[in-house]
Design an enzyme around this catalytic site. Sequence first.
Site, mmCIF file in Angstrom:
data_model
loop_
_atom_site.group_PDB
_atom_site.id
_atom_site.type_symbol
_atom_site.label_atom_id
_atom_site.label_comp_id
_atom_site.label_asym_id
_atom_site.label_seq_id
_atom_site.Cartn_x
_atom_site.Cartn_y
_atom_site.Cartn_z
ATOM 1 N N MET A 13 -50.673 -26.326 -55.145
ATOM 2 C CA MET A 13 -49.593 -26.169 -54.152
ATOM 3 C C MET A 13 -48.508 -27.229 -54.406
ATOM 4 S SD MET A 13 -50.378 -25.930 -50.132
ATOM 5 C CE MET A 13 -50.105 -27.542 -49.483
ATOM 6 N N ASP B 10 -55.217 -12.597 -40.750
ATOM 7 C CA ASP B 10 -55.430 -13.248 -42.055
ATOM 8 C C ASP B 10 -56.468 -12.493 -42.880
ATOM 9 O OD1 ASP B 10 -53.748 -15.410 -41.983
ATOM 10 O OD2 ASP B 10 -55.220 -16.779 -41.093
ATOM 11 N N LYS C 38 -56.285 -22.682 -34.586
ATOM 12 C CA LYS C 38 -56.853 -21.334 -34.696
ATOM 13 C C LYS C 38 -58.186 -21.198 -33.962
ATOM 14 C CE LYS C 38 -54.876 -20.006 -39.125
ATOM 15 N NZ LYS C 38 -55.100 -19.467 -40.459
#
Length: 498
Positions: free
Chosen positions: A410, A319, A283
């Site tokens: 997660m 995002d 990114k």
Amino acid sequence: MTKLCVSLTREDTDAVLGAMHSLPEQVELVEVRLDAMASCDLEALLSGRDRPVIVTDRSAEHGGESPEPTRRRLGRLRRAAELGAEYLDVDLREVSELGEVPGSTRVIVSHHDFEETPPDLERILRRILCLKPDVAKIAVRARDIADVPAVLELLRGYGGSVPLIALSMGEAGLVSRVLAGKFGAFLTFASFAPGEEAAPGQVPCRDMLELYHFDRMGRETDVYGVVANPVAHSMSPAVHNAAFEAAGLDAVYLRFKVTDPEVFLRDFEPYDLRGLSVTIPHKEPMLRLMDETDELARRVGAVNTVRIDSAGRYGCNTDVAAATASVERAARRAGLLPLSTATVLLVGAGGGARAIAYGLCEKVGRLIIANRTVERAQELAGELGVEHCGLDRMTEYTPDIIINGTSVGMWPEVDRSPVPAEMLRDGMVVFDAVYNPSRTRLLEEAERAGAETASGVEWFVGQAAAQFELWTGRPAPREAMRAALTAGLKVDTGGESD
Ligand code: NAP
């Protein structure tokens, strides 16, 4: 139209026929790997087939499993031809020993390189063509996605009358197996199911059809994908391919496992690459590779979306706005608007938390960033001019909104929560960036305490929908995208995510 061929590596005749008969009709060919079979009744196999077959009997030296000498293997292939097999696949180095092939059987002359992509693919192809094959085949290993364009170029530039199969093996080569349909290969190979790959990197037949819609791919198909490393578990292909399908667009969305984004963009732009999702670790580096970026991407220092058109490469960040919208929606449901009076505790200081923090810092009354590594919280808070603390001091605050921006909770560590349950209370908002599972322990505890919750699924769908709209100029089919994400999570986690 490029055919879809499933390679079968089952142990005996009944198992091969059983698998073959269960294949969908879009599978036009089946490769029977005799070398993978413990026993084979060729007559029963060929009389029981329900579609054309390629019969292959490969030695260990040529990437197969057969211990038999060349003479015996080629003898079995000739027998398969006598019994009417449509195709035989014979290695370039053995084909001179095959002799006359009876009947109308066609011979695929193949070259495999399981180590690398050699620089002289065109010379290898010329050698194959000199042997007057019915079909030419080149399969080479891609060690990196940068090896794949050589194979795509071979296909794209080929104008010969002999049908050509060209593909890159290995995880990095996956894109060549799917894009074979765009560049007019004679066929592409798929596996029967995950774990049954006859060659490295084969995509399961179900994914070829239901994820990539291979049977509808053509020269005009636009190419999109996610650029990441690792990339194997990305849910973006499921979400975006479902969106293209729902919108009736001729486009495919792939997984690009990229080590060098600059080389990747240079190499793949010529292949109708129209848009990219960008994630860890690319990114930040992607930002400087753009011709134009939006102000937000520059401020955050990260591009998660690229659009490529005649004006060049445009990078932006979906995002940030999608995370903010998720929080705002939950705050509206909880009657907590305007946000300008709310105190927000954001747990985490990684890439995800960074996007959330940039989106919220100017909208909320007070923002506190708490992180395991306090220095990271301090750095991010310093950039934004907000407060920070370590995880041990979180309970000193009484926030209206708590956001988990860490990976705690997660899959597979679903029993964990980053926030002590005693901090959760009636009327507050709790947002979890984690989307797998969609209902985390934190969200369950928050609901029990009477809080309004928002899950990472909402954020994921929101950022993906914004990407779709930027790429296509059309409203995103959000419900199809959400359904694809939740269905994919169930498959990936054995159904334990919901
Ligand atoms: P990242 O950059 O690697 O950051 C990980 C964060 O989690 C850091 O703050 C890290 O703290 C913290 N952390 C990791 N293990 C921890 C532990 N055992 N105890 C306490 N803190 C721990 O990852 P990321 O990209 O920000 O992703 C974080 C989560 O957000 C993931 O679940 C990801 O799937 C999710 N996410 C969701 C979306 C969406 O669209 N829904 C988008 C982006 C991210 P340290 O700094 O101390 O290491």
